[in-house]
Design a protein around this motif. Structure first.
Motif, mmCIF file in Angstrom:
data_model
loop_
_atom_site.group_PDB
_atom_site.id
_atom_site.type_symbol
_atom_site.label_atom_id
_atom_site.label_comp_id
_atom_site.label_asym_id
_atom_site.label_seq_id
_atom_site.Cartn_x
_atom_site.Cartn_y
_atom_site.Cartn_z
ATOM 1 N N ASP A 124 0.848 -1.184 0.000
ATOM 2 C CA ASP A 124 0.000 0.000 0.000
ATOM 3 C C ASP A 124 0.889 1.242 0.000
ATOM 4 O O ASP A 124 1.499 1.598 0.986
ATOM 5 C CB ASP A 124 -0.911 -0.011 1.228
ATOM 6 C CG ASP A 124 -1.917 1.108 1.193
ATOM 7 O OD1 ASP A 124 -2.126 1.674 0.100
ATOM 8 O OD2 ASP A 124 -2.500 1.401 2.246
ATOM 9 N N ARG A 125 0.951 1.897 -1.114
ATOM 10 C CA ARG A 125 1.832 3.052 -1.265
ATOM 11 C C ARG A 125 1.071 4.369 -1.187
ATOM 12 O O ARG A 125 1.618 5.411 -1.445
ATOM 13 C CB ARG A 125 2.566 2.977 -2.596
ATOM 14 C CG ARG A 125 3.446 1.785 -2.698
ATOM 15 C CD ARG A 125 4.850 2.226 -2.689
ATOM 16 N NE ARG A 125 5.700 1.054 -2.867
ATOM 17 C CZ ARG A 125 6.844 0.936 -2.289
ATOM 18 N NH1 ARG A 125 7.295 1.884 -1.521
ATOM 19 N NH2 ARG A 125 7.563 -0.142 -2.477
ATOM 20 N N GLY A 126 -0.193 4.354 -0.904
ATOM 21 C CA GLY A 126 -0.961 5.585 -0.779
ATOM 22 C C GLY A 126 -1.877 5.819 -1.966
ATOM 23 O O GLY A 126 -1.936 5.036 -2.904
ATOM 24 N N GLN A 127 -2.588 6.902 -1.882
ATOM 25 C CA GLN A 127 -3.573 7.247 -2.896
ATOM 26 C C GLN A 127 -2.909 7.971 -4.062
ATOM 27 O O GLN A 127 -1.963 8.716 -3.895
ATOM 28 C CB GLN A 127 -4.643 8.158 -2.293
ATOM 29 C CG GLN A 127 -5.354 7.573 -1.109
ATOM 30 C CD GLN A 127 -6.199 6.385 -1.467
ATOM 31 O OE1 GLN A 127 -6.778 6.342 -2.540
ATOM 32 N NE2 GLN A 127 -6.269 5.418 -0.590
ATOM 33 N N THR A 128 -3.438 7.764 -5.240
ATOM 34 C CA THR A 128 -2.964 8.511 -6.389
ATOM 35 C C THR A 128 -3.777 9.785 -6.521
ATOM 36 O O THR A 128 -4.833 9.944 -5.925
ATOM 37 C CB THR A 128 -3.109 7.694 -7.685
ATOM 38 O OG1 THR A 128 -4.496 7.456 -7.927
ATOM 39 C CG2 THR A 128 -2.374 6.382 -7.595
ATOM 40 N N SER A 129 -3.289 10.707 -7.315
ATOM 41 C CA SER A 129 -3.989 11.980 -7.482
ATOM 42 C C SER A 129 -5.362 11.774 -8.114
ATOM 43 O O SER A 129 -6.306 12.504 -7.804
ATOM 44 C CB SER A 129 -3.153 12.949 -8.318
ATOM 45 O OG SER A 129 -2.886 12.400 -9.585
ATOM 46 N N ILE A 130 -5.510 10.779 -8.969
ATOM 47 C CA ILE A 130 -6.810 10.498 -9.586
ATOM 48 C C ILE A 130 -7.808 10.037 -8.534
ATOM 49 O O ILE A 130 -8.975 10.439 -8.554
ATOM 50 C CB ILE A 130 -6.666 9.431 -10.697
ATOM 51 C CG1 ILE A 130 -5.750 9.930 -11.807
ATOM 52 C CG2 ILE A 130 -8.013 9.033 -11.251
ATOM 53 C CD1 ILE A 130 -6.235 11.163 -12.528
ATOM 54 N N GLU A 131 -7.370 9.229 -7.584
ATOM 55 C CA GLU A 131 -8.266 8.778 -6.516
ATOM 56 C C GLU A 131 -8.685 9.944 -5.637
ATOM 57 O O GLU A 131 -9.834 10.043 -5.230
ATOM 58 C CB GLU A 131 -7.594 7.685 -5.694
ATOM 59 C CG GLU A 131 -7.454 6.387 -6.466
ATOM 60 C CD GLU A 131 -6.599 5.366 -5.754
ATOM 61 O OE1 GLU A 131 -5.630 5.772 -5.076
ATOM 62 O OE2 GLU A 131 -6.893 4.168 -5.873
ATOM 63 N N TYR A 132 -7.744 10.829 -5.334
ATOM 64 C CA TYR A 132 -8.097 12.016 -4.550
ATOM 65 C C TYR A 132 -9.084 12.899 -5.307
ATOM 66 O O TYR A 132 -10.024 13.440 -4.729
ATOM 67 C CB TYR A 132 -6.849 12.832 -4.191
ATOM 68 C CG TYR A 132 -6.053 12.244 -3.070
ATOM 69 C CD1 TYR A 132 -6.636 11.970 -1.838
ATOM 70 C CD2 TYR A 132 -4.702 11.974 -3.221
ATOM 71 C CE1 TYR A 132 -5.903 11.427 -0.806
ATOM 72 C CE2 TYR A 132 -3.955 11.441 -2.190
ATOM 73 C CZ TYR A 132 -4.564 11.168 -0.986
ATOM 74 O OH TYR A 132 -3.830 10.638 0.038
ATOM 75 N N LEU A 133 -8.895 13.061 -6.600
ATOM 76 C CA LEU A 133 -9.808 13.850 -7.411
ATOM 77 C C LEU A 133 -11.212 13.240 -7.395
ATOM 78 O O LEU A 133 -12.207 13.962 -7.315
ATOM 79 C CB LEU A 133 -9.282 13.955 -8.839
ATOM 80 C CG LEU A 133 -10.071 14.824 -9.792
ATOM 81 C CD1 LEU A 133 -10.099 16.266 -9.291
ATOM 82 C CD2 LEU A 133 -9.460 14.770 -11.172
ATOM 83 N N GLY A 134 -11.282 11.921 -7.436
ATOM 84 C CA GLY A 134 -12.577 11.244 -7.368
ATOM 85 C C GLY A 134 -13.271 11.484 -6.042
ATOM 86 O O GLY A 134 -14.481 11.724 -6.001
ATOM 87 N N ILE A 135 -12.514 11.437 -4.952
ATOM 88 C CA ILE A 135 -13.089 11.689 -3.625
ATOM 89 C C ILE A 135 -13.596 13.119 -3.534
ATOM 90 O O ILE A 135 -14.699 13.374 -3.035
ATOM 91 C CB ILE A 135 -12.042 11.400 -2.525
ATOM 92 C CG1 ILE A 135 -11.741 9.906 -2.473
ATOM 93 C CG2 ILE A 135 -12.522 11.915 -1.171
ATOM 94 C CD1 ILE A 135 -10.541 9.548 -1.623
#
Length: 53
Positions: A9-20
């Motif tokens: 688990d390396r953390g969230q990507t910027s695309i995942e943050y944008l989705g949230i």
């Protein structure tokens, strides 16, 4: 073996943050456009007024 799956688990990507962020914005817009949004706003301002006097 378990460390291999848990350690990747390396953390969230910027695309995942944008989705949230998009989901949160959609919820806020939906609440703001209804009577529920006004009720929440009235309740919050009422409690703030009670606290500040």
């Amino acid at each position: 073996m378990a460390k291999r799956f848990l350690g990747n688990d390396r953390g969230q990507t910027s695309i995942e943050y944008l989705g949230i962020i998009a989901v949160v914005v959609a919820i806020v817009i939906a609440i703001a456009g209804t009577d529920i949004g006004q009720s929440i706003y009235d309740a919050i301002t009422s409690k703030i007024s009670q606290l500040t006097g």
